[in-house]
Design an enzyme around this catalytic site. Structure first.
Site, PDB file in Angstrom:
ATOM      1  N   ALA A 108       0.837  -1.205   0.000  1.00 11.22           N
ATOM      2  CA  ALA A 108       0.000   0.000   0.000  1.00 11.22           C
ATOM      3  C   ALA A 108       0.867   1.248   0.000  1.00 11.22           C
ATOM      4  O   ALA A 108       0.720   2.139   0.836  1.00 11.22           O
ATOM      5  CB  ALA A 108      -0.930  -0.002   1.213  1.00 11.22           C
TER       6      ALA A 108
ATOM      7  N   CYS B   6      11.534  12.692 -13.056  1.00  6.29           N
ATOM      8  CA  CYS B   6      11.899  12.817 -11.643  1.00  6.29           C
ATOM      9  C   CYS B   6      11.997  14.282 -11.245  1.00  6.29           C
ATOM     10  O   CYS B   6      12.537  15.100 -11.998  1.00  6.29           O
ATOM     11  CB  CYS B   6      13.230  12.112 -11.369  1.00  6.29           C
ATOM     12  SG  CYS B   6      13.737  12.177  -9.630  1.00  6.29           S
TER      13      CYS B   6
ATOM     14  N   CYS C 140      18.218   3.466  -6.945  1.00  6.01           N
ATOM     15  CA  CYS C 140      17.458   4.713  -6.852  1.00  6.01           C
ATOM     16  C   CYS C 140      18.381   5.759  -6.239  1.00  6.01           C
ATOM     17  O   CYS C 140      18.531   5.831  -5.022  1.00  6.01           O
ATOM     18  CB  CYS C 140      16.208   4.512  -5.998  1.00  6.01           C
ATOM     19  SG  CYS C 140      15.110   5.930  -5.974  1.00  6.01           S
TER      20      CYS C 140
END
Length: 422
Positions: free
Chosen positions: A9, A353, A159
């Site tokens: 979630a 981004c 990342c």
């Protein structure tokens, strides 16, 4: 009636649940399963780590908002996925059957791959809200007793944006507290050069980020293989372009924030023929696993090959727009199957981004993510800092209102002057 279970979630799973609910009639049941009861807006964690945000500003209890939309919620960790029989085994021993499973778990943070790293070791992290809160405590110790700082990314990190963000955000906060002159900062990264970003660079990311680091007196080490961390000391091997050790470094620190390598979460990674060797879910062009066609996946947990080979292993990032498009494709494909059709929608591997840099920011667009590209640019300016603040506000509002509004399509692309990226 079909039961669609969404595992995770986060910034992929919550939008997926809302979009799925809008796309399917009420005869179909939707359940979200997540190990925590709260939603956390991960992109804001670097702000948490210097005290610019409080935890309750970027998190909220999930169940009331999903319930309003007729979506079930289970706050438990999944121990096993029985993919052959379409069932999840939960931590309390109960099970949940599904007709379709959507995996949006995000990654497992593999701190164990570098001895002494991570919040249980000697480095900090901004990968989760709890980590960022702990990092803030360590940062306050730095403020009380200034000294050297190391920021960056470990081998197999995929990342890099949050590492750059944190370096510049930390730099800005130290200047505000009038102690920047007492805190030398070194940026240590597995990237082969500054601005690689796991994408082989975007536009002039190398030049612009090198210039920004120089301007802020932040030194850097690239092709850096962090091998071990001890209390107050980081051991780093700097490799040459052939992968040979060119130089070794022992970097003292009072505060260190290093992004770890990512792997797939355990319950997902151990399912036979579901994942690659690093535990990321294998998907086809329609976000569906080839072995288990009723399992779809989106976000950081999917398997995407590196853009290029690098001396120190790096992974390809999965940015917000990419995740948004993956989720939309999954919803369209499951809806098509329930109507008796076949999957047809495809996510995009275009990367967008917005990275905050304290009092300015940087934005990039890579279209597609793997070159050669149709759009390839990188821009820096205060407007990006303001745009990221606005995006945080819009995204949290979207999660509480339960709307499937495509934020990148509606706001970010328009703000950047770019049409829908396909």
């Amino acid at each position: 009636m079909a039961h669609i279970v969404i595992l995770g979630a986060g910034t992929g799973g919550m939008p997926c649940a809302y979009e799925m609910r809008e796309a399917l009639s009420n005869e179909h049941e939707i359940t979200v399963v997540n190990e925590r009861s709260t939603f956390q807006f991960v992109p804001s964690n670097p702000w948490i780590a210097v005290g610019w945000r409080k935890p309750d500003q970027i998190s909220f209890e999930i169940e009331p908002y999903l319930k309003r939309k007729g979506i079930g919620f289970i706050a438990q960790r999944v121990e096993d996925i029985d993919a052959k029989n379409s069932a999840l085994k939960l931590a309390d021993g109960t099970s949940v059957d599904y007709d379709y499973l959507v995996i949006t778990t995000g990654p497992r943070l593999a701190f164990e791959e570098v001895e002494g790293s991570g919040p249980d070791g000697f480095t900090q992290s901004v990968c989760t809200l709890d980590h960022a809160v702990k990092s803030l405590s360590n940062f306050e110790q730095l403020v009380a007793d200034p000294g050297p700082v190391v920021v960056g990314a470990m081998p197999f990190a995929s990342c890099f944006g949050p590492a750059y963000e944190y370096a510049f955000i930390l730099n800005t906060e130290l200047k505000r507290r009038k102690i920047r002159d007492k805190v030398p900062i070194t940026y240590v990264t597995s990237e082969p050069y500054i601005g690689h970003l796991g994408l082989a660079g975007v536009g002039d990311s190398k030049g612009l980020l090198e210039s920004a680091l120089r301007q802020e007196h932040i030194k850097w080490i690239t092709n850096a293989r962090t091998t071990k961390v001890e209390a107050g000391m980081m051991h780093v091997e700097e490799l040459d372009e052939d992968g040979n050790v060119h130089k070794t470094h022992e970097l003292p620190f009072k505060h260190a924030m290093m992004l770890p390598s990512f792997k797939g979460v355990d319950a997902v990674a151990k399912v036979e023929n579901l994942c690659n060797p690093r535990g990321f879910v294998i998907i086809d062009e329609h976000q569906r696993n080839p072995t288990y066609p009723n399992i779809y996946s989106a976000g950081v947990c999917v398997a995407i090959p590196p853009v290029e080979g690098t001396p120190v292993p790096t992974g390809a990032p999965k940015t917000g727009y990419m995740i948004e498009s993956m989720v939309t494709a999954i919803v369209e494909n499951i809806a098509a199957e329930l109507r008796g059709g076949t999957p047809h929608a495809k996510g995009t591997w275009n990367a967008i981004c917005l990275a905050d840099m304290g009092d300015t920011g940087a934005a990039f667009v890579a279209m597609p993510q793997i070159g050669p590209r149709n759009v390839n640019w990188f821009k820096k300016g205060k407007w990006v800092h303001l745009a990221k603040i606005a995006f945080e506000k819009y995204f949290l509002r979207k999660m509480k209102r339960g709307t499937s509004e495509p934020l990148y399509e509606k706001y970010i692309l328009k703000a950047l002057g770019i049409e829908r990226l396909k």
